[in-house]
Design an enzyme around this catalytic site. Structure first.
Site, PDB file in Angstrom:
ATOM      1  N   ALA A   1       6.190   2.134   8.651  1.00 36.72           N
ATOM      2  CA  ALA A   1       7.344   2.887   8.155  1.00 36.72           C
ATOM      3  C   ALA A   1       6.892   3.817   7.045  1.00 36.72           C
ATOM      4  O   ALA A   1       5.852   3.613   6.423  1.00 36.72           O
ATOM      5  CB  ALA A   1       8.431   1.947   7.644  1.00 36.72           C
TER       6      ALA A   1
ATOM      7  N   GLY B   1      10.168   8.057   1.009  1.00 37.40           N
ATOM      8  CA  GLY B   1       9.868   9.174   0.130  1.00 37.40           C
ATOM      9  C   GLY B   1       8.813   8.854  -0.900  1.00 37.40           C
ATOM     10  O   GLY B   1       8.145   9.750  -1.415  1.00 37.40           O
ATOM     11  N   MET B   2       8.609   7.555  -1.207  1.00 35.30           N
ATOM     12  CA  MET B   2       7.666   7.176  -2.244  1.00 35.30           C
ATOM     13  C   MET B   2       6.373   6.600  -1.677  1.00 35.30           C
ATOM     14  O   MET B   2       5.284   6.852  -2.195  1.00 35.30           O
ATOM     15  CB  MET B   2       8.315   6.138  -3.156  1.00 35.30           C
ATOM     16  CG  MET B   2       7.373   5.541  -4.182  1.00 35.30           C
ATOM     17  SD  MET B   2       8.190   4.223  -5.077  1.00 35.30           S
ATOM     18  CE  MET B   2       6.803   3.535  -5.951  1.00 35.30           C
ATOM     19  N   ALA B   3       6.485   5.815  -0.602  1.00 33.34           N
ATOM     20  CA  ALA B   3       5.315   5.113  -0.105  1.00 33.34           C
ATOM     21  C   ALA B   3       5.394   4.972   1.406  1.00 33.34           C
ATOM     22  O   ALA B   3       6.435   5.180   2.015  1.00 33.34           O
ATOM     23  CB  ALA B   3       5.204   3.730  -0.758  1.00 33.34           C
ATOM     24  N   THR B   4       4.245   4.606   1.990  1.00 31.35           N
ATOM     25  CA  THR B   4       4.153   4.337   3.424  1.00 31.35           C
ATOM     26  C   THR B   4       3.725   2.892   3.596  1.00 31.35           C
ATOM     27  O   THR B   4       2.849   2.401   2.878  1.00 31.35           O
ATOM     28  CB  THR B   4       3.137   5.276   4.091  1.00 31.35           C
ATOM     29  OG1 THR B   4       3.550   6.626   3.878  1.00 31.35           O
ATOM     30  CG2 THR B   4       3.067   5.020   5.588  1.00 31.35           C
ATOM     31  N   VAL B   5       4.361   2.210   4.558  1.00 33.87           N
ATOM     32  CA  VAL B   5       4.078   0.798   4.801  1.00 33.87           C
ATOM     33  C   VAL B   5       3.234   0.680   6.072  1.00 33.87           C
ATOM     34  O   VAL B   5       3.554   1.293   7.096  1.00 33.87           O
ATOM     35  CB  VAL B   5       5.379  -0.007   4.940  1.00 33.87           C
ATOM     36  CG1 VAL B   5       5.055  -1.485   5.180  1.00 33.87           C
ATOM     37  CG2 VAL B   5       6.240   0.150   3.690  1.00 33.87           C
TER      38      VAL B   5
ATOM     39  N   LYS C   1       1.911  -1.591   1.249  1.00 35.51           N
ATOM     40  CA  LYS C   1       2.664  -0.401   0.883  1.00 35.51           C
ATOM     41  C   LYS C   1       1.771   0.469   0.009  1.00 35.51           C
ATOM     42  O   LYS C   1       1.333   0.055  -1.070  1.00 35.51           O
ATOM     43  CB  LYS C   1       3.948  -0.770   0.145  1.00 35.51           C
ATOM     44  CG  LYS C   1       4.725   0.437  -0.344  1.00 35.51           C
ATOM     45  CD  LYS C   1       6.080   0.026  -0.905  1.00 35.51           C
ATOM     46  CE  LYS C   1       7.010  -0.349   0.210  1.00 35.51           C
ATOM     47  NZ  LYS C   1       8.385  -0.538  -0.258  1.00 35.51           N
TER      48      LYS C   1
ATOM     49  N   ASP D   1      18.644  -0.883  -5.320  1.00 38.80           N
ATOM     50  CA  ASP D   1      18.609  -0.183  -4.032  1.00 38.80           C
ATOM     51  C   ASP D   1      18.963  -1.143  -2.895  1.00 38.80           C
ATOM     52  O   ASP D   1      18.292  -1.196  -1.873  1.00 38.80           O
ATOM     53  CB  ASP D   1      17.234   0.434  -3.797  1.00 38.80           C
ATOM     54  CG  ASP D   1      17.270   1.460  -2.658  1.00 38.80           C
ATOM     55  OD1 ASP D   1      18.352   1.996  -2.363  1.00 38.80           O
ATOM     56  OD2 ASP D   1      16.208   1.708  -2.062  1.00 38.80           O
TER      57      ASP D   1
END
Length: 689
Positions: A30, A33-37, A52, A146
């Site tokens: 996934a 906007g901040m990180a990719t997993v 992450k 969140d």
């Protein structure tokens, strides 16, 4: 946090890369906007983990990287069964990363899409572990900020876990993450105070939970708009309505409805005024458990329980609530953590092959993340700790050693029994009830001490009174004290077809829709006697049973058909009469003499052209021919002048014919003869001698 987009792309990003010579990235899971997993293999411990990694460019900011690091450490300190565990963190090629527990399964968003609107009991059972996780976080001084269905994971074994703890603070700190301070995908659940003041506390998480519960119960979000700003405006200015207003059934009618105390639970948790909400998730957990118990007992109405749902403080006798500081400590300058190599959990497999985790003892260290940071002195040094007295050199008495051994054995036995109970003992095999009559199913469930919740459902294939399916399905595992839901067939669903003959088209369509059927093909036909716009016939017999959404065709009258007018002026009336009878027309007639049109012919008609409807009429004037007068009698023997005068007086024109030249000038005969009927103005011949 921006809404994460799932992907199955295997050849992008860090796939194939090994982070810190330990974590082999195998698949991109996934991106936000901040990180990719990513899914990765821990090469050291031979396990699958989720990694992450901060997106490229964000790690260049020291402030942002520091926030990412501090928030990751804060999340790692939160140990709870319903929180995605954080195992490790580090930096690779200047990009910070976090190693987390990998939870194969699906998100609450996917479950809402598939099942909402949910039964209140199921919705609350799913939300309770989420609230418990937040209660632990609030007790530790952490605010998620969140909460949304995308951040709630449900494993393949049904365990609920909350993800992205502590990362929302870092997202909002980076201006490039959202230019307006709001993020699409998060704005639907954001608390009003975050919109107006940009500040959050434990009650902000409670608000988001209330919005999520509303969506689970109704299948829709309470605040909508064409833009994120409009949605945020609705959060600030509009109070969430009772979810029972969005469902057709009521709690008194069946379990598909929503009782008043669940309405109160939702509207209190999602109240737009912060001081009107439960002060933290611990209080909300107490409300959820009270509502779940009332739902299990089938409580229809309980004013005291409704009043309890409006409370914002924990009940003194309610041991389920968790006390949370009103103002949580900041995870900034007041609470810093010194970098240390985290202690990774060990990985093992239970008897049935299901993974479980255990963490070994953590040695004491002034720099350990499991100890609170020590205050620094003015010169930057750390004050020494109190000395620990050395252990006694003399061995303990024999009876103490025996007691210690027995205690250890008891602990080990209890742990073994507890492990067996958690993994096997509290589970049972769900009895197979499908295809059984309801009575037999209830008897079988009772013999196995299973609580059966019977729901009714129409079925085209399963006879009425027979179990269609169960949840869990037969042969699957279920808790021994759990509830087995069985759907019993009500037989085929049928609706009586309304009688629409003689109705207007609009009335017919309303009756068909009200009967849960569909309007099929509508044809228009001319009819001599039924008014235009009236139903002439229908394809499905009135009052007969039909399936839901069965199309009903019908025919609507257009009134009489049009007839092209033929002009019969000067033609025999009998011809026009035959034409009129063949076209169902009525002729209104009168008669009139005419010197030019023969008697019995059409002198004139109205109209002479255009169209008229069948069943209509025309006005026709029939000629009687010219006016007839009688040839005067007594003309023979009269003198020519006297006879001519008498003929003229009768409206005729005299004409003399001398039979003998030089005669007496007397009338010998008349043509036509005296007393004859001739048209007015005709010539009468007077034969003179």
């Amino acid at each position: 946090m921006p809404e994460i987009v799932l992907t199955t792309e295997r050849s992008s990003g860090l796939v194939g890369h090994v982070l810190d010579d330990r974590y082999e990235v195998v698949e991109k899971l996934a991106r936000g906007g901040m990180a990719t997993v990513y899914v990765a293999n821990d090469l050291r411990l031979s396990r699958v983990v989720a990694v992450k990694v901060m997106n490229e460019g964000l790690g260049d900011s020291d402030d942002f990287a520091a926030r990412f690091d501090s928030e990751a450490r804060a999340a790692a300190h939160l140990s709870h069964a319903n929180v995605v565990s954080v195992f490790d963190q580090g930096t690779d090629a200047g990009r910070p990363y976090i190693v987390m527990e990998y939870v194969p399964g699906f998100t609450l968003r996917q479950l809402i899409t598939r099942e909402a609107p949910m039964d209140p009991r199921r919705a609350i059972e799913l939300l309770e572990p989420v609230a418990s996780a937040l209660a632990a976080a609030h007790a530790a001084g952490l605010i998620h900020r969140d909460i949304k269905p995308e951040n709630v994971l449900i494993s393949d074994r049904g365990q609920v876990k909350v993800a992205d703890f502590g990362l929302a603070r870092a997202v909002t700190a980076q201006s490039s993450a959202a230019t307006t301070g709001l993020v699409i995908g998060t704005v639907s659940y954001i608390a009003p105070e975050l919109v107006t003041k940009g500040r959050a506390d434990a009650r902000s998480d409670v608000y988001s939970l209330g919005i999520v519960l509303y969506e689970m119960l109704t299948g829709r979000k309470p605040h909508a708009g064409e833009t994120p700003i409009q949605v945020a405006y609705s959060h600030v200015h509009n109070q969430v309505s009772a979810p029972s207003l969005e469902v057709s059934a009521t709690w008194r009618d069946g379990r598909g409805g929503i009782p008043a105390y669940v309405d109160a639970l939702v509207t209190t948790a999602a109240h737009r005024e912060r001081d009107q909400r439960p002060r933290d998730a611990g209080v909300l957990v107490g409300h959820l458990r009270a509502a779940k118990d009332a739902l299990a007992r089938g409580v229809v109405d309980d004013p005291e329980l409704v009043a309890r749902m409006h409370r914002t403080e924990p009940d003194e006798v309610d041991g389920s609530t968790t006390q949370v500081p009103t103002v949580p400590p900041r995870l900034g300058a007041e609470r810093r953590f010194t970098p240390v190599t985290p202690v990774s959990p060990t990985f093992d497999m239970s008897a049935d092959g299901a993974p479980y985790y255990s963490t070994g003892p953590v040695p004491y260290s002034p720099q350990s993340p499991h100890t609170r940071a020590l205050p620094e002195l003015g010169d930057g040094t750390v004050p020494p700790r109190s000395p620990v007295p050395p252990p006694s050199s003399s061995p303990p008495p024999r009876w103490r050693r025996i007691v210690a051994v027995l205690a250890v054995l008891a602990v080990l036995g209890g742990a073994g029994w507890g492990g067996w109970y958690l993994l096997e003992g509290r589970w049972m095999v769900t009895p197979t009830l499908a295809s059984l009559p309801q009575g037999e199913a209830e008897t079988l469930a009772a013999t196995q001490a299973v609580t059966l919740d019977v729901q009714q459902e129409f079925s085209e294939d399963v006879p009425a009174g027979t179990v269609i399916r169960t949840d869990p399905a037969g042969g699957e595992r279920m808790l021994r004290d759990g509830i087995l839901t069985a759907w019993v067939s009500r037989g085929p669903e049928r609706f009586p077809v309304p009688d629409i003959y003689g109705k207007s088209r609009a009335e017919a369509e309303e009756l068909i829709a009200a009967a849960s059927l569909q309007v099929g093909e509508v044809r228009l036909e001319h009819h001599d006697s039924i008014a235009e716009g009236t139903v002439l016939s229908q394809s499905v017999e009135a009052h007969s049973p039909a399936r839901r959404d069965t199309p009903v065709d019908f025919v609507v009258s257009q009134g009489p058909a049009p007839v092209q007018v033929v002009d019969y002026t000067g033609r025999p009336f009998e011809e026009m009469k035959g034409w009129a009878e063949g076209n169902a027309l009525t002729l209104k007639t009168d008669e009139e003499h005419d010197d030019t049109v023969p008697k019995g012919s059409v002198l004139r008609q109205e109209p002479t052209s255009g169209e008229v409807r069948r069943g209509g009429s025309l006005t026709v004037t029939i000629s009687e021919g010219p006016v007839l007068v009688t040839v005067p009698s007594g003309l023979r023997g009269l003198g020519a002048d006297n006879a001519a005068e008498k003929v003229r007086a009768a409206g005729l024109e005299p004409e003399f014919r001398r039979l003998v030249n030089g005669g007496f000038g007397m009338v010998l005969s008349v043509e036509p003869g005296e007393g004859s009927q001739v048209p007015r103005g005709s010539k009468v011949i007077l034969n003179l001698v």
